[in-house]
Design an enzyme around this catalytic site. Sequence first.
Site, PDB file in Angstrom:
ATOM      1  N   TRP A 159       0.796  -1.223   0.000  1.00  7.54           N
ATOM      2  CA  TRP A 159       0.000   0.000   0.000  1.00  7.54           C
ATOM      3  C   TRP A 159       0.831   1.276   0.000  1.00  7.54           C
ATOM      4  CZ3 TRP A 159       1.765   2.335   4.278  1.00  7.54           C
ATOM      5  CH2 TRP A 159       2.084   1.564   5.399  1.00  7.54           C
ATOM      6  N   ASN A 160       2.136   1.205   0.223  1.00 10.55           N
ATOM      7  CA  ASN A 160       2.875   2.461   0.389  1.00 10.55           C
ATOM      8  C   ASN A 160       3.192   3.170  -0.923  1.00 10.55           C
ATOM      9  OD1 ASN A 160       4.686   0.336  -0.124  1.00 10.55           O
ATOM     10  ND2 ASN A 160       6.354   1.346   0.948  1.00 10.55           N
ATOM     11  N   LYS A 183      -2.334  -8.632  -7.455  1.00 10.49           N
ATOM     12  CA  LYS A 183      -3.204  -8.581  -6.277  1.00 10.49           C
ATOM     13  C   LYS A 183      -2.740  -7.395  -5.437  1.00 10.49           C
ATOM     14  CE  LYS A 183      -4.035  -9.244  -2.493  1.00 10.49           C
ATOM     15  NZ  LYS A 183      -4.627  -8.273  -1.486  1.00 10.49           N
ATOM     16  N   PRO A 184      -3.457  -6.253  -5.525  1.00  5.74           N
ATOM     17  CA  PRO A 184      -3.047  -5.087  -4.743  1.00  5.74           C
ATOM     18  C   PRO A 184      -3.430  -5.221  -3.274  1.00  5.74           C
ATOM     19  CG  PRO A 184      -5.044  -4.582  -5.949  1.00  5.74           C
ATOM     20  CD  PRO A 184      -4.635  -5.984  -6.359  1.00  5.74           C
ATOM     21  N   GLU A 186      -5.359  -4.608   0.094  1.00  6.97           N
ATOM     22  CA  GLU A 186      -6.766  -4.316   0.357  1.00  6.97           C
ATOM     23  C   GLU A 186      -6.971  -2.849   0.727  1.00  6.97           C
ATOM     24  OE1 GLU A 186      -6.105  -8.191   2.741  1.00  6.97           O
ATOM     25  OE2 GLU A 186      -4.848  -6.855   1.535  1.00  6.97           O
ATOM     26  N   GLY A 236       6.394  -6.305   0.198  1.00  6.66           N
ATOM     27  CA  GLY A 236       5.540  -6.217   1.369  1.00  6.66           C
ATOM     28  C   GLY A 236       6.301  -6.522   2.635  1.00  6.66           C
ATOM     29  N   GLU A 258      10.767  -8.492  -2.072  1.00 10.34           N
ATOM     30  CA  GLU A 258      11.247  -7.196  -1.588  1.00 10.34           C
ATOM     31  C   GLU A 258      10.483  -6.929  -0.287  1.00 10.34           C
ATOM     32  OE1 GLU A 258      12.207  -4.883  -5.785  1.00 10.34           O
ATOM     33  OE2 GLU A 258      10.334  -4.454  -4.734  1.00 10.34           O
ATOM     34  N   LEU A 259      11.185  -7.053   0.836  1.00 10.22           N
ATOM     35  CA  LEU A 259      10.503  -7.050   2.131  1.00 10.22           C
ATOM     36  C   LEU A 259      10.916  -5.836   2.976  1.00 10.22           C
ATOM     37  CD1 LEU A 259      10.750 -10.898   2.766  1.00 10.22           C
ATOM     38  CD2 LEU A 259       8.973  -9.609   1.544  1.00 10.22           C
ATOM     39  N   CYS A 292      10.342   1.430   2.789  1.00 12.38           N
ATOM     40  CA  CYS A 292      11.236   0.397   3.322  1.00 12.38           C
ATOM     41  C   CYS A 292      12.685   0.862   3.393  1.00 12.38           C
ATOM     42  CB  CYS A 292      11.129  -0.883   2.496  1.00 12.38           C
ATOM     43  SG  CYS A 292      11.514  -0.662   0.750  1.00 12.38           S
ATOM     44  N   GLU A 393      11.074  -2.812  12.585  1.00 12.90           N
ATOM     45  CA  GLU A 393      10.634  -1.814  11.614  1.00 12.90           C
ATOM     46  C   GLU A 393       9.392  -1.093  12.118  1.00 12.90           C
ATOM     47  OE1 GLU A 393      10.160  -1.583   6.791  1.00 12.90           O
ATOM     48  OE2 GLU A 393       9.216  -3.285   7.801  1.00 12.90           O
TER      49      GLU A 393
END
Length: 493
Positions: A159-160, A183-184, A186, A236, A258-259, A292, A393
């Site tokens: 979402w960012n 899949k974006p 929610e 995410g 990519e976390l 991130c 984080e």
Amino acid sequence: MPATLLGEKALLGTTPSMFIGGEWITTENTRPVDNPATGEIFTGVPEAQTEHIELALNRARAAQTEWARRPLSERATVLTEIVRQVEDHAEELARIVVAEQGKTITEARGEIGGVKAFFDHALSQKYRTVGELMATSSPGQQLAIREEPVGIVAAIIPWNFPAAIFARKVAPALMAGNAIVVKPSEVTPLSALAMAKICQLAGVPDGLVSVVTGPGRVIGKALVEHPLTNMVTVTGSTRAGREILAQASEKIIPVSLELGGKAPVIVFDDANLELAVQQAFEARFWNCGQVCTCNERTYVQRGVYDEFVRRFVEKVAGLKVGDPTDETSQMGPKVSEAERDKVREFVEDAVKAGAKVEIGGGIPEGMEDQAGYWFAPTVLTNVNNDMDIVQQEVFGPVLPIIPFDSYEEVIEWANSTVYGLTSHVYTENMRTAMNATDDLEFGEVYINKIGPEEVQGYHTGWKLSGMGGDDGQHGFERYTRRKTVYLDYGLQS
């Protein structure tokens, strides 16, 4: 403002729908979308079922076979038209991002610039080398290693940066000859749906790009585990990445992750202090700290620590938090109530452990009675390296600033977290800079500068920050696979 995004001629139309295999599809059940600045629900999107996944993937399979046969130059022509459509609809796309995500309009316009950059870099691959000829052991033979698309890609996006990360994944996937089902989040589904409309307007063949909305742990899981899915790419949280990696492991398909991150900013006492303060400030509060690569913790050598804190707090005091549609606002709200509450708990726990709030710490002054998910830019001191606020984080506008004495001490502290995405070093000493580059256990090291990362680079994390990335040459290659061809054209005896 959000209501103006849903007119008949707008990208989203009066009722947002899923885009599946070239069709716009609604469902009886919908999920609400709210405005982070007000907390008000202004629209809803469909809740997909498993049959929608089946439809998207089956249409993707049919479309991808034909698309893969097209030369790179033809694919690039389609991507060029996507860039043109983004340019034509740039302001509407930016305002969709603001409405559902809450970042300021100036930041949202920058994000749409990133959308164009990702597609531009991908279409530049029309000149790439698509294979190799290897030396053979006998005459009259050829050994070729060909580059081919992976097939159907499942993309899970956060979402960012809901528009930019759509482009970050869709652009290389399409250019490499794949189909992709997105899949974006929610929380921010509208930007992906608007980008799907952009792809349709640009003439992307039906079935190559689909956007399926719904809960990640249901729709995302079904998408990852489906037998037609050939690759999964995820941006995410580390939690989500772990779950998806476990699901994909049953099929043994490639996964790009990519976390999260816990980026340190290290300021040595010989640094250009004005530069370090300004960039540490920008890197912490960009997108309300929801990046991130953001400055999650700052280590300052003791000789300049007090002056750094004084200057930094002074800058924070002048930061304008407000309506993200206001051209003068520098920071908007958190994306959701849950995210706002998470940040508040981090700060409260740090204070209980002994941290001192230099500024901020709660709702911005004067906004206590205002709706929306607001949190003030916050600076903490009297923090030690073992506190959760330093190790975990936060993903919000909160910065712990910690003094250090020696090079060895700060490198140990910087490397002490489970994350390893981005790090920053400020020093005028080249030896210090290069030694830190060697010693920091991060996929990215910035020396006397901050991001965002550039599209031709490689945004890759170490440790729990992920496995690979989607950008640059190395990212593009993740959307391809190799086929080795042996050919004997010699005379047969």
